[in-house]
Design a protein around this motif. Sequence first.
Motif, mmCIF file in Angstrom:
data_model
loop_
_atom_site.group_PDB
_atom_site.id
_atom_site.type_symbol
_atom_site.label_atom_id
_atom_site.label_comp_id
_atom_site.label_asym_id
_atom_site.label_seq_id
_atom_site.Cartn_x
_atom_site.Cartn_y
_atom_site.Cartn_z
ATOM 1 N N MET A 1 0.923 -1.251 0.135
ATOM 2 C CA MET A 1 0.177 0.042 -0.011
ATOM 3 C C MET A 1 0.741 1.310 -0.016
ATOM 4 N N ARG A 2 1.829 1.101 0.841
ATOM 5 C CA ARG A 2 2.894 2.419 0.843
ATOM 6 C C ARG A 2 3.377 2.675 -0.563
ATOM 7 N N ARG A 3 3.862 1.619 -1.248
ATOM 8 C CA ARG A 3 4.560 1.835 -2.539
ATOM 9 C C ARG A 3 3.413 2.599 -3.869
ATOM 10 N N PHE A 4 1.950 2.039 -3.428
ATOM 11 C CA PHE A 4 0.800 2.629 -4.244
ATOM 12 C C PHE A 4 0.721 4.000 -4.126
ATOM 13 N N LEU A 5 0.544 4.556 -2.709
ATOM 14 C CA LEU A 5 0.338 5.667 -2.385
ATOM 15 C C LEU A 5 1.632 6.601 -2.545
ATOM 16 N N ASP A 6 2.832 6.122 -2.424
ATOM 17 C CA ASP A 6 3.963 6.994 -2.967
ATOM 18 C C ASP A 6 3.848 7.287 -4.567
ATOM 19 N N ARG A 7 3.736 6.161 -5.222
ATOM 20 C CA ARG A 7 3.581 6.501 -6.776
ATOM 21 C C ARG A 7 2.422 7.268 -7.070
ATOM 22 N N LEU A 8 1.197 7.140 -6.475
ATOM 23 C CA LEU A 8 -0.004 8.165 -6.689
ATOM 24 C C LEU A 8 0.325 9.466 -6.412
ATOM 25 N N TYR A 9 1.001 9.986 -5.275
ATOM 26 C CA TYR A 9 1.493 11.307 -5.152
ATOM 27 C C TYR A 9 2.499 11.803 -5.901
ATOM 28 N N ASP A 10 3.492 10.858 -6.551
ATOM 29 C CA ASP A 10 4.265 11.244 -7.389
ATOM 30 C C ASP A 10 3.790 11.682 -8.665
ATOM 31 N N THR A 11 2.883 10.756 -9.032
ATOM 32 C CA THR A 11 2.149 10.823 -10.354
ATOM 33 C C THR A 11 1.504 12.173 -10.417
ATOM 34 N N ALA A 12 0.755 12.484 -9.219
ATOM 35 C CA ALA A 12 0.125 13.761 -9.356
ATOM 36 C C ALA A 12 1.066 15.062 -9.501
ATOM 37 N N LEU A 13 2.359 14.660 -8.538
ATOM 38 C CA LEU A 13 3.220 15.801 -8.997
ATOM 39 C C LEU A 13 3.760 16.083 -10.423
ATOM 40 N N TRP A 14 4.035 14.792 -10.937
ATOM 41 C CA TRP A 14 4.361 15.026 -12.486
ATOM 42 C C TRP A 14 3.212 15.675 -13.241
ATOM 43 N N LEU A 15 2.287 15.394 -13.134
ATOM 44 C CA LEU A 15 0.932 15.897 -13.562
ATOM 45 C C LEU A 15 0.837 17.336 -13.580
ATOM 46 N N SER A 16 1.053 17.789 -12.263
ATOM 47 C CA SER A 16 1.040 19.210 -11.932
ATOM 48 C C SER A 16 2.431 20.062 -12.512
ATOM 49 N N ALA A 17 3.418 19.284 -12.508
ATOM 50 C CA ALA A 17 4.625 19.884 -13.362
ATOM 51 C C ALA A 17 4.373 19.829 -14.694
ATOM 52 N N ILE A 18 3.881 19.025 -15.340
ATOM 53 C CA ILE A 18 3.452 18.887 -16.847
ATOM 54 C C ILE A 18 2.392 20.083 -17.174
ATOM 55 N N THR A 19 1.421 20.187 -16.189
ATOM 56 C CA THR A 19 0.520 21.396 -16.409
ATOM 57 C C THR A 19 1.332 22.711 -16.319
ATOM 58 N N PHE A 20 2.095 23.021 -15.289
ATOM 59 C CA PHE A 20 2.941 24.131 -15.455
ATOM 60 C C PHE A 20 3.736 24.405 -16.801
ATOM 61 N N GLY A 21 4.174 23.364 -17.412
ATOM 62 C CA GLY A 21 5.089 23.104 -18.381
ATOM 63 C C GLY A 21 4.394 23.766 -19.516
ATOM 64 N N LEU A 22 2.926 23.192 -19.552
ATOM 65 C CA LEU A 22 1.870 23.538 -20.786
ATOM 66 C C LEU A 22 1.640 25.359 -20.513
ATOM 67 N N ILE A 23 1.461 25.765 -19.526
ATOM 68 C CA ILE A 23 1.185 27.085 -19.175
ATOM 69 C C ILE A 23 2.514 27.567 -19.898
ATOM 70 N N ALA A 24 3.784 27.546 -19.770
ATOM 71 C CA ALA A 24 4.691 28.017 -20.245
ATOM 72 C C ALA A 24 4.733 27.907 -21.773
ATOM 73 N N VAL A 25 4.430 26.873 -22.188
ATOM 74 C CA VAL A 25 4.481 26.663 -23.705
ATOM 75 C C VAL A 25 3.566 27.480 -24.302
ATOM 76 N N LEU A 26 2.440 27.557 -23.867
ATOM 77 C CA LEU A 26 1.407 28.440 -24.412
ATOM 78 C C LEU A 26 1.567 30.047 -24.423
ATOM 79 N N VAL A 27 2.363 30.351 -23.259
ATOM 80 C CA VAL A 27 2.728 31.843 -23.163
ATOM 81 C C VAL A 27 3.721 32.193 -24.064
ATOM 82 N N LEU A 28 4.754 30.981 -24.338
ATOM 83 C CA LEU A 28 5.762 31.113 -25.237
ATOM 84 C C LEU A 28 5.181 31.196 -26.693
#
Length: 183
Positions: A1-28
């Motif tokens: 369960m611990r591994r699953f939760l850690d991967r879930l949190y990490d995946t959400a962080l990656w999605l967050s980072a990708i979303t910030f990257g999309l903002i940067a690309v659109l503004v650029l």
Amino acid sequence: MRRFLDRLYDTALWLSAITFGLIAVLVLLQILGRLADRIARLMSLPPPGLTIPSLAEFGGFLFAGAVFLGLAGTLQAGGHVRVKLVTRSLPDGAARWLGVFVALAAAALAGFATWSSGLQMADSLRFGAVSYGVVPIPLAIPQGAMTLGLALMCVALLDAAATAARGGTPAHDAAEARTGGPD
């Protein structure tokens, strides 16, 4: 369960980072479009008029998604601001149980926010609500990201409370200890 939760949190962080990257690309892209217009005018050519319609809305919705998707992972990394004036002055056992209580209270608030956000998303789906900009964006999309982020934050807070209640060290405390974060 611990591994699953850690991967879930990490995946959400990656999605967050990708979303910030999309903002940067659109503004650029918008900036490059404006530069192309200026260069064309300097060369006495008609400007190509390269713009991204509803950029402000896209950016705002992406920003909201990024922030909410990053909540749980940021908590796990010890990145949220916490005030420890009271817990530092308490004995270890009392400080641990106060931490459990605070995490449970925060989880209750996050749960309520998740429920409210989910109801709003359901209403948007039911009524086909879209944004008012040039490009009509279904409001359920950013509301879904917000609801998912809040739900993950609720899970992370319950995870921290359960870990502390069992006598373990919640991930945010361990991360602060590793990085020398605020005590």
